[in-house]
Design a protein around this motif. Structure first.
Motif, mmCIF file in Angstrom:
data_model
loop_
_atom_site.group_PDB
_atom_site.id
_atom_site.type_symbol
_atom_site.label_atom_id
_atom_site.label_comp_id
_atom_site.label_asym_id
_atom_site.label_seq_id
_atom_site.Cartn_x
_atom_site.Cartn_y
_atom_site.Cartn_z
ATOM 1 N N VAL A 169 15.166 -4.532 9.284
ATOM 2 C CA VAL A 169 15.175 -5.661 9.793
ATOM 3 C C VAL A 169 13.912 -6.420 9.203
ATOM 4 O O VAL A 169 13.976 -7.606 8.799
ATOM 5 N N GLU A 170 12.721 -5.708 8.700
ATOM 6 C CA GLU A 170 11.814 -6.248 8.163
ATOM 7 C C GLU A 170 12.286 -7.057 7.021
ATOM 8 O O GLU A 170 11.935 -8.061 6.414
ATOM 9 N N HIS A 171 13.150 -6.247 6.209
ATOM 10 C CA HIS A 171 13.733 -6.795 4.827
ATOM 11 C C HIS A 171 14.302 -8.122 4.710
ATOM 12 O O HIS A 171 14.119 -9.182 4.146
ATOM 13 N N ASN A 197 2.656 -12.317 6.432
ATOM 14 C CA ASN A 197 2.583 -10.911 6.708
ATOM 15 C C ASN A 197 3.789 -10.677 7.312
ATOM 16 O O ASN A 197 4.369 -11.372 8.186
ATOM 17 N N ILE A 198 4.149 -9.377 7.081
ATOM 18 C CA ILE A 198 5.528 -8.859 7.790
ATOM 19 C C ILE A 198 5.131 -7.687 8.705
ATOM 20 O O ILE A 198 4.442 -6.511 8.262
ATOM 21 N N HIS A 199 5.302 -7.772 10.212
ATOM 22 C CA HIS A 199 4.877 -6.784 11.196
ATOM 23 C C HIS A 199 6.126 -6.033 11.661
ATOM 24 O O HIS A 199 6.965 -6.643 11.980
ATOM 25 N N PRO A 200 5.866 -4.823 11.987
ATOM 26 C CA PRO A 200 6.954 -4.033 12.288
ATOM 27 C C PRO A 200 7.269 -4.062 13.919
ATOM 28 O O PRO A 200 7.365 -3.020 14.472
ATOM 29 N N ALA A 201 7.200 -5.301 14.612
ATOM 30 C CA ALA A 201 7.062 -5.246 16.020
ATOM 31 C C ALA A 201 7.335 -6.884 16.272
ATOM 32 O O ALA A 201 7.209 -7.512 15.319
ATOM 33 N N SER A 230 0.657 -1.040 -0.060
ATOM 34 C CA SER A 230 -0.097 0.054 0.028
ATOM 35 C C SER A 230 0.878 1.190 0.022
ATOM 36 O O SER A 230 0.417 2.364 0.014
ATOM 37 N N GLY A 231 2.180 0.973 -0.124
ATOM 38 C CA GLY A 231 2.981 2.243 0.196
ATOM 39 C C GLY A 231 4.525 2.199 -0.423
ATOM 40 O O GLY A 231 4.304 2.079 -1.632
ATOM 41 N N SER A 232 5.228 2.635 0.065
ATOM 42 C CA SER A 232 6.571 2.850 -0.675
ATOM 43 C C SER A 232 7.049 1.569 -1.418
ATOM 44 O O SER A 232 7.919 1.401 -2.239
ATOM 45 N N GLY A 233 6.715 0.369 -0.574
ATOM 46 C CA GLY A 233 7.246 -0.834 -1.174
ATOM 47 C C GLY A 233 8.789 -1.375 -1.015
ATOM 48 O O GLY A 233 9.474 -1.933 -1.713
ATOM 49 N N THR A 234 9.311 -0.813 0.218
ATOM 50 C CA THR A 234 10.821 -1.080 0.397
ATOM 51 C C THR A 234 11.138 -2.878 0.562
ATOM 52 O O THR A 234 11.703 -3.186 0.499
ATOM 53 N N ASN A 235 9.669 -3.124 1.228
ATOM 54 C CA ASN A 235 9.760 -4.905 1.360
ATOM 55 C C ASN A 235 9.497 -5.377 0.023
ATOM 56 O O ASN A 235 10.522 -6.576 -0.235
ATOM 57 N N LEU A 236 8.883 -4.901 -0.768
ATOM 58 C CA LEU A 236 8.526 -5.674 -2.195
ATOM 59 C C LEU A 236 9.846 -5.665 -2.867
ATOM 60 O O LEU A 236 10.523 -6.520 -3.389
ATOM 61 N N ALA A 248 2.953 -6.765 2.567
ATOM 62 C CA ALA A 248 3.823 -5.912 2.859
ATOM 63 C C ALA A 248 3.363 -4.809 3.143
ATOM 64 O O ALA A 248 3.489 -3.683 2.029
ATOM 65 N N GLY A 249 2.381 -4.505 4.094
ATOM 66 C CA GLY A 249 1.655 -3.282 4.240
ATOM 67 C C GLY A 249 0.417 -3.122 3.526
ATOM 68 O O GLY A 249 -0.171 -2.013 3.521
ATOM 69 N N TYR A 250 -0.259 -4.093 3.043
ATOM 70 C CA TYR A 250 -1.385 -4.047 2.329
ATOM 71 C C TYR A 250 -2.398 -3.530 3.489
ATOM 72 O O TYR A 250 -2.624 -4.403 4.506
#
Ligand code: GRF
Length: 208
Positions: free
Chosen positions: A174-176, A103-107, A11-17, A83-85
Protein backbone atom coordinates in the motif's frame (compact mmCIF):
# COMPACT_ATOMS: atom_id res chain seq x y z
CA UNK A 1 10.66 21.90 -19.18
CA UNK A 2 13.35 20.82 -16.71
CA UNK A 3 12.79 17.65 -14.75
CA UNK A 4 11.73 17.73 -11.09
CA UNK A 5 14.79 16.39 -9.28
CA UNK A 6 13.98 14.15 -6.31
CA UNK A 7 16.24 12.94 -3.53
CA UNK A 8 15.01 9.67 -2.00
CA UNK A 9 16.28 9.05 1.54
CA UNK A 10 16.41 5.44 2.70
CA UNK A 11 17.90 3.17 5.34
CA UNK A 12 16.85 -0.31 4.32
CA UNK A 13 15.73 -2.57 1.49
CA UNK A 14 14.47 0.32 -0.61
CA UNK A 15 11.20 -1.18 -1.87
CA UNK A 16 9.61 2.28 -1.70
CA UNK A 17 12.58 3.62 -3.69
CA UNK A 18 12.01 0.80 -6.20
CA UNK A 19 8.34 1.76 -6.48
CA UNK A 20 9.36 5.32 -7.36
CA UNK A 21 12.02 4.10 -9.83
CA UNK A 22 9.40 1.89 -11.52
CA UNK A 23 6.83 4.72 -11.64
CA UNK A 24 9.34 7.07 -13.27
CA UNK A 25 10.39 4.48 -15.85
CA UNK A 26 6.84 3.38 -16.78
CA UNK A 27 5.51 6.92 -17.12
CA UNK A 28 3.32 7.12 -14.01
CA UNK A 29 5.62 9.90 -12.74
CA UNK A 30 6.29 12.16 -15.76
CA UNK A 31 8.75 15.08 -15.63
CA UNK A 32 10.40 13.44 -12.62
CA UNK A 33 13.99 12.36 -12.06
CA UNK A 34 15.41 10.54 -9.03
CA UNK A 35 18.61 12.58 -8.99
CA UNK A 36 20.01 11.22 -5.72
CA UNK A 37 19.58 8.41 -3.22
CA UNK A 38 20.77 9.11 0.32
CA UNK A 39 21.08 6.26 2.78
CA UNK A 40 21.56 6.55 6.53
CA UNK A 41 23.29 3.14 6.43
CA UNK A 42 26.13 1.95 4.18
CA UNK A 43 24.76 -1.60 4.00
CA UNK A 44 21.26 -0.67 2.81
CA UNK A 45 20.13 -2.77 -0.16
CA UNK A 46 18.45 0.35 -1.52
CA UNK A 47 21.93 1.58 -2.47
CA UNK A 48 22.28 -1.46 -4.75
CA UNK A 49 18.95 -0.54 -6.36
CA UNK A 50 20.24 3.00 -7.00
CA UNK A 51 23.50 1.69 -8.50
CA UNK A 52 21.58 -0.72 -10.75
CA UNK A 53 19.64 2.23 -12.16
CA UNK A 54 22.64 4.55 -12.45
CA UNK A 55 21.33 6.87 -9.73
CA UNK A 56 23.86 8.92 -7.73
CA UNK A 57 23.98 7.67 -4.16
CA UNK A 58 25.67 8.62 -0.89
CA UNK A 59 25.64 7.60 2.77
CA UNK A 60 24.67 10.44 5.10
CA UNK A 61 24.25 9.57 8.75
CA UNK A 62 24.49 11.42 12.03
CA UNK A 63 28.24 11.87 11.52
CA UNK A 64 27.91 13.92 8.32
CA UNK A 65 24.26 15.02 8.17
CA UNK A 66 25.49 18.63 8.40
CA UNK A 67 26.70 18.16 4.82
CA UNK A 68 23.20 17.31 3.58
CA UNK A 69 22.14 20.86 2.57
CA UNK A 70 25.23 21.26 0.35
CA UNK A 71 24.75 17.79 -1.17
CA UNK A 72 21.10 18.55 -2.00
CA UNK A 73 22.03 21.88 -3.58
CA UNK A 74 24.80 20.24 -5.64
CA UNK A 75 22.23 17.84 -7.12
CA UNK A 76 19.69 20.64 -7.69
CA UNK A 77 17.11 18.77 -5.60
CA UNK A 78 13.56 20.16 -5.73
CA UNK A 79 11.83 17.60 -3.51
CA UNK A 80 12.81 15.09 -0.80
CA UNK A 81 11.20 11.69 -0.20
CA UNK A 82 11.77 10.01 3.20
CA UNK A 83 11.40 6.26 2.67
CA UNK A 84 12.64 4.81 5.89
CA UNK A 85 15.44 7.29 6.52
CA UNK A 86 16.43 6.87 10.16
CA UNK A 87 18.40 10.07 10.77
CA UNK A 88 16.48 13.17 11.85
CA UNK A 89 16.68 15.84 9.13
CA UNK A 90 18.47 19.03 10.19
CA UNK A 91 15.96 21.88 10.78
CA UNK A 92 17.62 23.98 8.06
CA UNK A 93 16.82 21.25 5.50
CA UNK A 94 13.19 21.02 6.70
CA UNK A 95 12.79 24.80 6.39
CA UNK A 96 14.68 25.08 3.08
CA UNK A 97 12.36 22.44 1.55
CA UNK A 98 9.19 23.41 3.42
CA UNK A 99 6.18 21.77 1.81
CA UNK A 100 8.41 19.70 -0.47
CA UNK A 101 9.43 16.84 1.84
CA UNK A 102 7.19 13.76 1.83
CA UNK A 103 7.39 10.90 4.32
CA UNK A 104 5.73 7.50 3.94
CA UNK A 105 4.53 5.98 7.20
CA UNK A 106 3.19 2.40 7.55
CA UNK A 107 0.02 3.26 9.48
CA UNK A 108 -3.04 5.52 9.35
CA UNK A 109 -1.67 8.68 10.99
CA UNK A 110 -2.20 10.29 13.39
CA UNK A 111 -2.65 6.83 14.96
CA UNK A 112 0.46 4.71 15.54
CA UNK A 113 2.91 7.47 14.65
CA UNK A 114 5.54 9.54 16.41
CA UNK A 115 8.65 8.66 18.37
CA UNK A 116 9.35 4.93 18.53
CA UNK A 117 6.71 4.01 15.92
CA UNK A 118 8.74 2.59 13.06
CA UNK A 119 9.23 -0.76 11.34
CA UNK A 120 7.53 -3.83 12.79
CA UNK A 121 6.72 -1.95 16.04
CA UNK A 122 4.02 -0.02 14.18
CA UNK A 123 2.26 -3.20 13.05
CA UNK A 124 2.62 -4.87 16.45
CA UNK A 125 0.87 -1.87 17.99
CA UNK A 126 -1.94 -2.05 15.41
CA UNK A 127 -2.46 -5.79 16.02
CA UNK A 128 -2.42 -5.30 19.81
CA UNK A 129 -4.91 -2.45 19.52
CA UNK A 130 -7.47 -4.68 17.84
CA UNK A 131 -8.04 -2.03 15.15
CA UNK A 132 -9.77 -3.52 12.12
CA UNK A 133 -8.12 -1.14 9.65
CA UNK A 134 -4.57 -0.15 8.89
CA UNK A 135 -2.66 1.13 5.90
CA UNK A 136 -0.14 3.76 4.90
CA UNK A 137 0.08 7.54 5.05
CA UNK A 138 2.09 9.88 2.84
CA UNK A 139 2.42 13.24 4.57
CA UNK A 140 4.35 16.46 4.40
CA UNK A 141 7.28 16.54 6.81
CA UNK A 142 7.34 19.35 9.35
CA UNK A 143 9.62 19.77 12.36
CA UNK A 144 7.83 17.00 14.27
CA UNK A 145 7.90 13.21 13.89
CA UNK A 146 5.06 11.97 11.63
CA UNK A 147 3.11 15.16 12.41
CA UNK A 148 2.92 17.00 9.07
CA UNK A 149 -0.32 17.30 7.06
CA UNK A 150 -1.65 14.11 5.47
CA UNK A 151 -1.62 13.96 1.66
CA UNK A 152 -2.71 10.41 0.72
CA UNK A 153 -3.82 7.40 2.75
CA UNK A 154 -4.31 3.81 1.59
CA UNK A 155 -6.65 1.81 3.85
CA UNK A 156 -6.90 -1.98 4.19
CA UNK A 157 -8.73 -4.30 6.54
CA UNK A 158 -6.84 -6.09 9.32
CA UNK A 159 -7.89 -9.75 9.26
CA UNK A 160 -8.25 -11.81 12.46
CA UNK A 161 -5.51 -14.13 11.19
CA UNK A 162 -3.10 -11.23 10.60
CA UNK A 163 0.15 -11.06 12.49
CA UNK A 164 2.44 -8.02 12.70
CA UNK A 165 4.54 -9.64 9.95
CA UNK A 166 1.64 -10.39 7.61
CA UNK A 167 0.25 -6.89 8.16
CA UNK A 168 3.68 -5.34 7.48
CA UNK A 169 3.84 -7.19 4.17
CA UNK A 170 0.36 -6.02 3.07
CA UNK A 171 0.93 -2.43 4.22
CA UNK A 172 4.26 -2.21 2.38
CA UNK A 173 2.46 -2.76 -0.93
CA UNK A 174 0.00 0.00 0.00
CA UNK A 175 2.91 2.32 0.80
CA UNK A 176 4.21 1.98 -2.73
CA UNK A 177 0.89 3.03 -4.25
CA UNK A 178 0.29 5.87 -1.77
CA UNK A 179 3.82 7.25 -2.13
CA UNK A 180 3.66 7.47 -5.92
CA UNK A 181 0.29 9.30 -5.69
CA UNK A 182 1.76 11.87 -3.30
CA UNK A 183 4.90 12.40 -5.40
CA UNK A 184 2.76 12.96 -8.49
CA UNK A 185 1.05 15.85 -6.70
CA UNK A 186 4.40 17.23 -5.52
CA UNK A 187 5.80 17.27 -9.05
CA UNK A 188 2.59 18.83 -10.44
CA UNK A 189 2.59 21.54 -7.75
CA UNK A 190 -0.68 20.22 -6.33
CA UNK A 191 0.39 19.54 -2.74
CA UNK A 192 -1.92 22.25 -1.36
CA UNK A 193 -4.90 20.59 -3.08
CA UNK A 194 -4.13 17.35 -1.21
CA UNK A 195 -3.45 19.14 2.08
CA UNK A 196 -6.91 20.70 1.85
CA UNK A 197 -8.56 17.48 0.68
CA UNK A 198 -6.40 14.40 1.45
CA UNK A 199 -6.90 11.46 -0.93
CA UNK A 200 -8.08 8.14 0.51
CA UNK A 201 -7.67 4.89 -1.43
CA UNK A 202 -9.47 1.71 -0.34
CA UNK A 203 -7.13 -1.22 -0.91
CA UNK A 204 -9.29 -4.22 -0.08
CA UNK A 205 -11.16 -6.78 -2.17
CA UNK A 206 -8.21 -8.28 -3.91
CA UNK A 207 -6.66 -4.97 -4.94
CA UNK A 208 -3.40 -6.20 -3.50
C1 GRF B 1 8.70 1.30 5.16
O1 GRF B 1 7.95 0.46 5.99
C2 GRF B 1 8.31 2.72 5.40
O2 GRF B 1 6.96 2.87 5.78
C3 GRF B 1 9.15 3.11 6.54
O3 GRF B 1 10.39 2.47 6.32
C4 GRF B 1 10.16 1.32 5.54
C5 GRF B 1 11.04 1.40 4.33
O4 GRF B 1 10.91 0.21 3.63
N1 GRF B 1 9.27 4.54 6.60
P1 GRF B 1 11.72 0.09 2.25
O5 GRF B 1 13.18 0.29 2.58
O6 GRF B 1 11.21 1.17 1.34
O7 GRF B 1 11.41 -1.29 1.74
Amino acid sequence: MSLFNLAVLISGSGTNLQAVIDAVSDGRLPNTKIALVVSSRSGAYGIERAKKHGIANIVVDRSNVDKLPEILRFHNIKGIILAGYLTILPPDVVSAYEGKIINIHPALLPKFGGKGFYGIKVHQAVIESGDKQSGATAHIVDCGIDTGPTLVQGILSVQNKDTAESLQKKVLEVEHIVLVEAIRALVKGEIDILINNPKTIRMDKGDL
